[in-house]
Motif scaffolding. Structure first.
Motif, PDB file in Angstrom:
ATOM      1  N   PRO A 249      26.361 -12.319 -25.975  1.00  0.00           N
ATOM      2  CA  PRO A 249      26.388 -10.922 -25.537  1.00  0.00           C
ATOM      3  C   PRO A 249      26.025 -10.815 -24.064  1.00  0.00           C
ATOM      4  CG  PRO A 249      25.142 -11.168 -27.577  1.00  0.00           C
ATOM      5  CD  PRO A 249      25.393 -12.541 -27.066  1.00  0.00           C
ATOM      6  N   PRO A 250      26.760 -10.004 -23.291  1.00  0.00           N
ATOM      7  CA  PRO A 250      26.395  -9.822 -21.871  1.00  0.00           C
ATOM      8  C   PRO A 250      25.022  -9.162 -21.737  1.00  0.00           C
ATOM      9  CG  PRO A 250      28.178  -8.346 -22.506  1.00  0.00           C
ATOM     10  CD  PRO A 250      27.957  -9.260 -23.651  1.00  0.00           C
ATOM     11  N   ALA A 251      24.398  -9.389 -20.592  1.00  0.00           N
ATOM     12  CA  ALA A 251      23.032  -8.894 -20.372  1.00  0.00           C
ATOM     13  C   ALA A 251      22.943  -7.390 -20.528  1.00  0.00           C
ATOM     14  CB  ALA A 251      22.550  -9.323 -18.986  1.00  0.00           C
ATOM     15  N   GLN A 252      23.973  -6.666 -20.042  1.00  0.00           N
ATOM     16  CA  GLN A 252      23.918  -5.199 -20.154  1.00  0.00           C
ATOM     17  C   GLN A 252      23.986  -4.741 -21.606  1.00  0.00           C
ATOM     18  OE1 GLN A 252      26.138  -7.044 -18.497  1.00  0.00           O
ATOM     19  NE2 GLN A 252      28.156  -6.042 -18.315  1.00  0.00           N
ATOM     20  N   MET A 253      24.716  -5.463 -22.430  1.00  0.00           N
ATOM     21  CA  MET A 253      24.775  -5.112 -23.857  1.00  0.00           C
ATOM     22  C   MET A 253      23.428  -5.381 -24.521  1.00  0.00           C
ATOM     23  SD  MET A 253      27.215  -6.622 -26.903  1.00  0.00           S
ATOM     24  CE  MET A 253      28.726  -5.882 -26.287  1.00  0.00           C
ATOM     25  N   ILE A 254      22.812  -6.499 -24.187  1.00  0.00           N
ATOM     26  CA  ILE A 254      21.503  -6.820 -24.769  1.00  0.00           C
ATOM     27  C   ILE A 254      20.490  -5.745 -24.403  1.00  0.00           C
ATOM     28  CG2 ILE A 254      19.572  -8.447 -24.675  1.00  0.00           C
ATOM     29  CD1 ILE A 254      21.606 -10.710 -24.392  1.00  0.00           C
ATOM     30  N   ALA A 255      20.509  -5.315 -23.133  1.00  0.00           N
ATOM     31  CA  ALA A 255      19.567  -4.286 -22.678  1.00  0.00           C
ATOM     32  C   ALA A 255      19.859  -2.952 -23.355  1.00  0.00           C
ATOM     33  CB  ALA A 255      19.640  -4.146 -21.158  1.00  0.00           C
ATOM     34  N   ARG A 256      21.137  -2.633 -23.485  1.00  0.00           N
ATOM     35  CA  ARG A 256      21.525  -1.361 -24.108  1.00  0.00           C
ATOM     36  C   ARG A 256      21.089  -1.295 -25.568  1.00  0.00           C
ATOM     37  NH1 ARG A 256      26.457  -1.709 -22.715  1.00  0.00           N
ATOM     38  NH2 ARG A 256      27.356  -2.469 -24.664  1.00  0.00           N
ATOM     39  N   GLU A 257      21.285  -2.380 -26.269  1.00  0.00           N
ATOM     40  CA  GLU A 257      20.909  -2.409 -27.680  1.00  0.00           C
ATOM     41  C   GLU A 257      19.393  -2.469 -27.863  1.00  0.00           C
ATOM     42  OE1 GLU A 257      22.970  -1.951 -30.225  1.00  0.00           O
ATOM     43  OE2 GLU A 257      24.542  -1.641 -28.718  1.00  0.00           O
ATOM     44  N   ARG A 258      18.710  -3.118 -26.928  1.00  0.00           N
ATOM     45  CA  ARG A 258      17.244  -3.172 -27.014  1.00  0.00           C
ATOM     46  C   ARG A 258      16.651  -1.771 -26.893  1.00  0.00           C
ATOM     47  NH1 ARG A 258      16.075  -6.149 -22.783  1.00  0.00           N
ATOM     48  NH2 ARG A 258      16.234  -8.140 -23.877  1.00  0.00           N
ATOM     49  N   ALA A 259      17.281  -0.953 -26.064  1.00  0.00           N
ATOM     50  CA  ALA A 259      16.798   0.431 -25.907  1.00  0.00           C
ATOM     51  C   ALA A 259      16.954   1.230 -27.189  1.00  0.00           C
ATOM     52  CB  ALA A 259      17.557   1.103 -24.761  1.00  0.00           C
ATOM     53  N   LYS A 260      17.849   0.788 -28.060  1.00  0.00           N
ATOM     54  CA  LYS A 260      18.060   1.456 -29.351  1.00  0.00           C
ATOM     55  C   LYS A 260      17.192   0.856 -30.448  1.00  0.00           C
ATOM     56  CE  LYS A 260      22.960   2.219 -28.289  1.00  0.00           C
ATOM     57  NZ  LYS A 260      24.353   1.876 -28.692  1.00  0.00           N
ATOM     58  N   GLY A 261      16.392  -0.169 -30.062  1.00  0.00           N
ATOM     59  CA  GLY A 261      15.538  -0.818 -31.050  1.00  0.00           C
ATOM     60  C   GLY A 261      16.205  -1.971 -31.767  1.00  0.00           C
ATOM     61  N   ARG A 262      17.356  -2.402 -31.261  1.00  0.00           N
ATOM     62  CA  ARG A 262      18.072  -3.518 -31.884  1.00  0.00           C
ATOM     63  C   ARG A 262      18.073  -4.703 -30.932  1.00  0.00           C
ATOM     64  NH1 ARG A 262      24.546  -4.027 -32.829  1.00  0.00           N
ATOM     65  NH2 ARG A 262      24.529  -5.922 -34.090  1.00  0.00           N
ATOM     66  N   HIS A 263      17.641  -5.855 -31.411  1.00  0.00           N
ATOM     67  CA  HIS A 263      17.511  -7.035 -30.567  1.00  0.00           C
ATOM     68  C   HIS A 263      18.657  -8.007 -30.863  1.00  0.00           C
ATOM     69  CE1 HIS A 263      13.531  -5.836 -29.116  1.00  0.00           C
ATOM     70  NE2 HIS A 263      13.331  -5.391 -30.353  1.00  0.00           N
ATOM     71  N   LEU A 264      19.532  -8.196 -29.891  1.00  0.00           N
ATOM     72  CA  LEU A 264      20.662  -9.112 -30.045  1.00  0.00           C
ATOM     73  C   LEU A 264      20.244 -10.526 -29.656  1.00  0.00           C
ATOM     74  CD1 LEU A 264      23.649  -7.080 -28.519  1.00  0.00           C
ATOM     75  CD2 LEU A 264      22.953  -7.277 -30.913  1.00  0.00           C
ATOM     76  N   PRO A 265      20.757 -11.533 -30.337  1.00  0.00           N
ATOM     77  CA  PRO A 265      20.471 -12.912 -29.934  1.00  0.00           C
ATOM     78  C   PRO A 265      21.227 -13.246 -28.651  1.00  0.00           C
ATOM     79  CG  PRO A 265      22.069 -12.880 -31.706  1.00  0.00           C
ATOM     80  CD  PRO A 265      21.621 -11.453 -31.527  1.00  0.00           C
ATOM     81  N   ALA A 266      20.733 -14.220 -27.925  1.00  0.00           N
ATOM     82  CA  ALA A 266      21.402 -14.635 -26.694  1.00  0.00           C
ATOM     83  C   ALA A 266      22.672 -15.418 -26.992  1.00  0.00           C
ATOM     84  CB  ALA A 266      20.453 -15.470 -25.833  1.00  0.00           C
ATOM     85  N   HIS A 267      22.727 -16.017 -28.189  1.00  0.00           N
ATOM     86  CA  HIS A 267      23.894 -16.839 -28.542  1.00  0.00           C
ATOM     87  C   HIS A 267      24.076 -16.840 -30.054  1.00  0.00           C
ATOM     88  CE1 HIS A 267      25.611 -20.826 -29.787  1.00  0.00           C
ATOM     89  NE2 HIS A 267      26.544 -20.414 -28.948  1.00  0.00           N
ATOM     90  N   VAL A 268      25.332 -16.681 -30.474  1.00  0.00           N
ATOM     91  CA  VAL A 268      25.676 -16.788 -31.896  1.00  0.00           C
ATOM     92  C   VAL A 268      26.800 -17.816 -32.016  1.00  0.00           C
ATOM     93  CG1 VAL A 268      26.538 -15.598 -33.945  1.00  0.00           C
ATOM     94  CG2 VAL A 268      25.063 -14.376 -32.326  1.00  0.00           C
ATOM     95  N   ALA A 269      26.569 -18.866 -32.783  1.00  0.00           N
ATOM     96  CA  ALA A 269      27.583 -19.913 -32.949  1.00  0.00           C
ATOM     97  C   ALA A 269      28.784 -19.367 -33.706  1.00  0.00           C
ATOM     98  CB  ALA A 269      26.978 -21.101 -33.699  1.00  0.00           C
ATOM     99  N   GLY A 270      29.932 -19.969 -33.452  1.00  0.00           N
ATOM    100  CA  GLY A 270      31.144 -19.558 -34.152  1.00  0.00           C
ATOM    101  C   GLY A 270      31.026 -19.750 -35.645  1.00  0.00           C
ATOM    102  N   GLY A 271      31.627 -18.848 -36.410  1.00  0.00           N
ATOM    103  CA  GLY A 271      31.576 -18.927 -37.868  1.00  0.00           C
ATOM    104  C   GLY A 271      31.804 -17.564 -38.487  1.00  0.00           C
ATOM    105  N   PRO A 272      31.791 -17.498 -39.813  1.00  0.00           N
ATOM    106  CA  PRO A 272      32.100 -16.239 -40.517  1.00  0.00           C
ATOM    107  C   PRO A 272      31.172 -15.086 -40.177  1.00  0.00           C
ATOM    108  CG  PRO A 272      32.190 -18.100 -42.031  1.00  0.00           C
ATOM    109  CD  PRO A 272      31.627 -18.625 -40.747  1.00  0.00           C
TER     110      PRO A 272
END
Length: 256
Positions: A174-197
């Motif tokens: 996820p790009p840094a701006q998306m991580i920051a945007r979601e953090r403001a909503k109380g949702r914490h995105l991982p810096a990396h998600v491996a490919g898969g289902p």
């Protein structure tokens, strides 16, 4: 006196005449031992003799007694084998799986051939973000049409780019701006998600120019047909795999 002698003699004769019968009964041969034809039966069941019922009863009583080695006697083992364990899974009916209905996609968003007169060359990808359709232009005034998910309000965009790379089961960062945007909503995105289902980019990704936008699959197929993304073009996994095989790097993509 004579009568006494005669009486004693008669008693002796009677005693002598009874002795052979008693001795014969005492020293007579035992009845033959009968062997069970089922040689897999416990030994106590193979050895059956024809003695009196009382003797047979005594034998059964002795056979069922405690073993000298601290293990159950054969008949006890047989009873133990017949006992049903309370832990047998076979006696518990299997739970019926609950029916789970797959999320439905409006049939109009499923792949289909349609007429096309937009003036684009065959092989061009055209994306209509208003009606949420992606067209792969074909020869003869036709196009292969797919349903897509597009940018939600505030994330719409338009332009023309080339496919610069293709990925199978791509990683997601996820790009840094998306991580920051979601953090403001109380949702914490991982810096990396491996490919898969479980990856939000799904089974395939087509990267557009030098932008952060992609045409990619999804693990949320029920969102197809809506304005749901942060600007990427979202497809069902089945559809993005099909498109992936039909186009190559350098294909023109027009987003309207």
């Amino acid at each position: 006196m004579l009568k006494s002698v005669l009486a004693a003699g008669a008693a002796a004769i009677l005693a002598l005449s009874a002795f052979p019968a008693a001795s014969r009964d005492r020293y007579a041969e035992r009845p033959p031992v009968m062997i069970s034809p089922d040689l897999s039966a416990p030994w106590v069941m193979q050895l059956r003799d024809n003695r009196s019922p009382m003797a047979a009863k005594r034998q059964r009583s002795q056979a069922s007694g405690p073993s000298l080695f601290g293990t159950p006697a054969p008949q006890q083992v047989k009873r133990t084998r017949q006992k049903v364990s309370p832990f047998r899974t076979a006696s518990v009916p299997a739970a019926k799986p609950r029916a789970v209905r797959a999320p439905q996609v409006d049939p109009k968003y499923l792949p289909q051939m349609v007429d096309y007169d937009g003036g684009r060359k065959p092989g061009t990808i055209v994306i209509d973000t208003r009606d949420n359709f992606l067209y792969l232009v074909q020869e003869g005034g036709k196009a292969r049409r797919y349903g897509v998910g597009t940018g939600k309000p505030g994330f719409e965009w338009a332009g023309t780019h080339k496919i610069t790379s293709k990925r199978v089961w791509p990683d997601w960062r996820p790009p840094a701006q998306m991580i920051a945007r979601e953090r403001a909503k109380g949702r914490h995105l991982p810096a990396h998600v491996a490919g898969g289902p479980e990856n939000p980019l799904g089974a395939r990704a087509l990267y557009l120019g030098s932008t952060l936008y992609r045409i990619h699959g999804t693990n949320q197929p029920w969102t197809i047909g809506g304005a749901v993304s942060s600007g990427c073009i979202r497809m069902r996994n089945e559809d993005v795999v099909d498109l992936y095989e039909r186009v190559g790097v350098g294909t023109t993509v027009v987003v309207m």
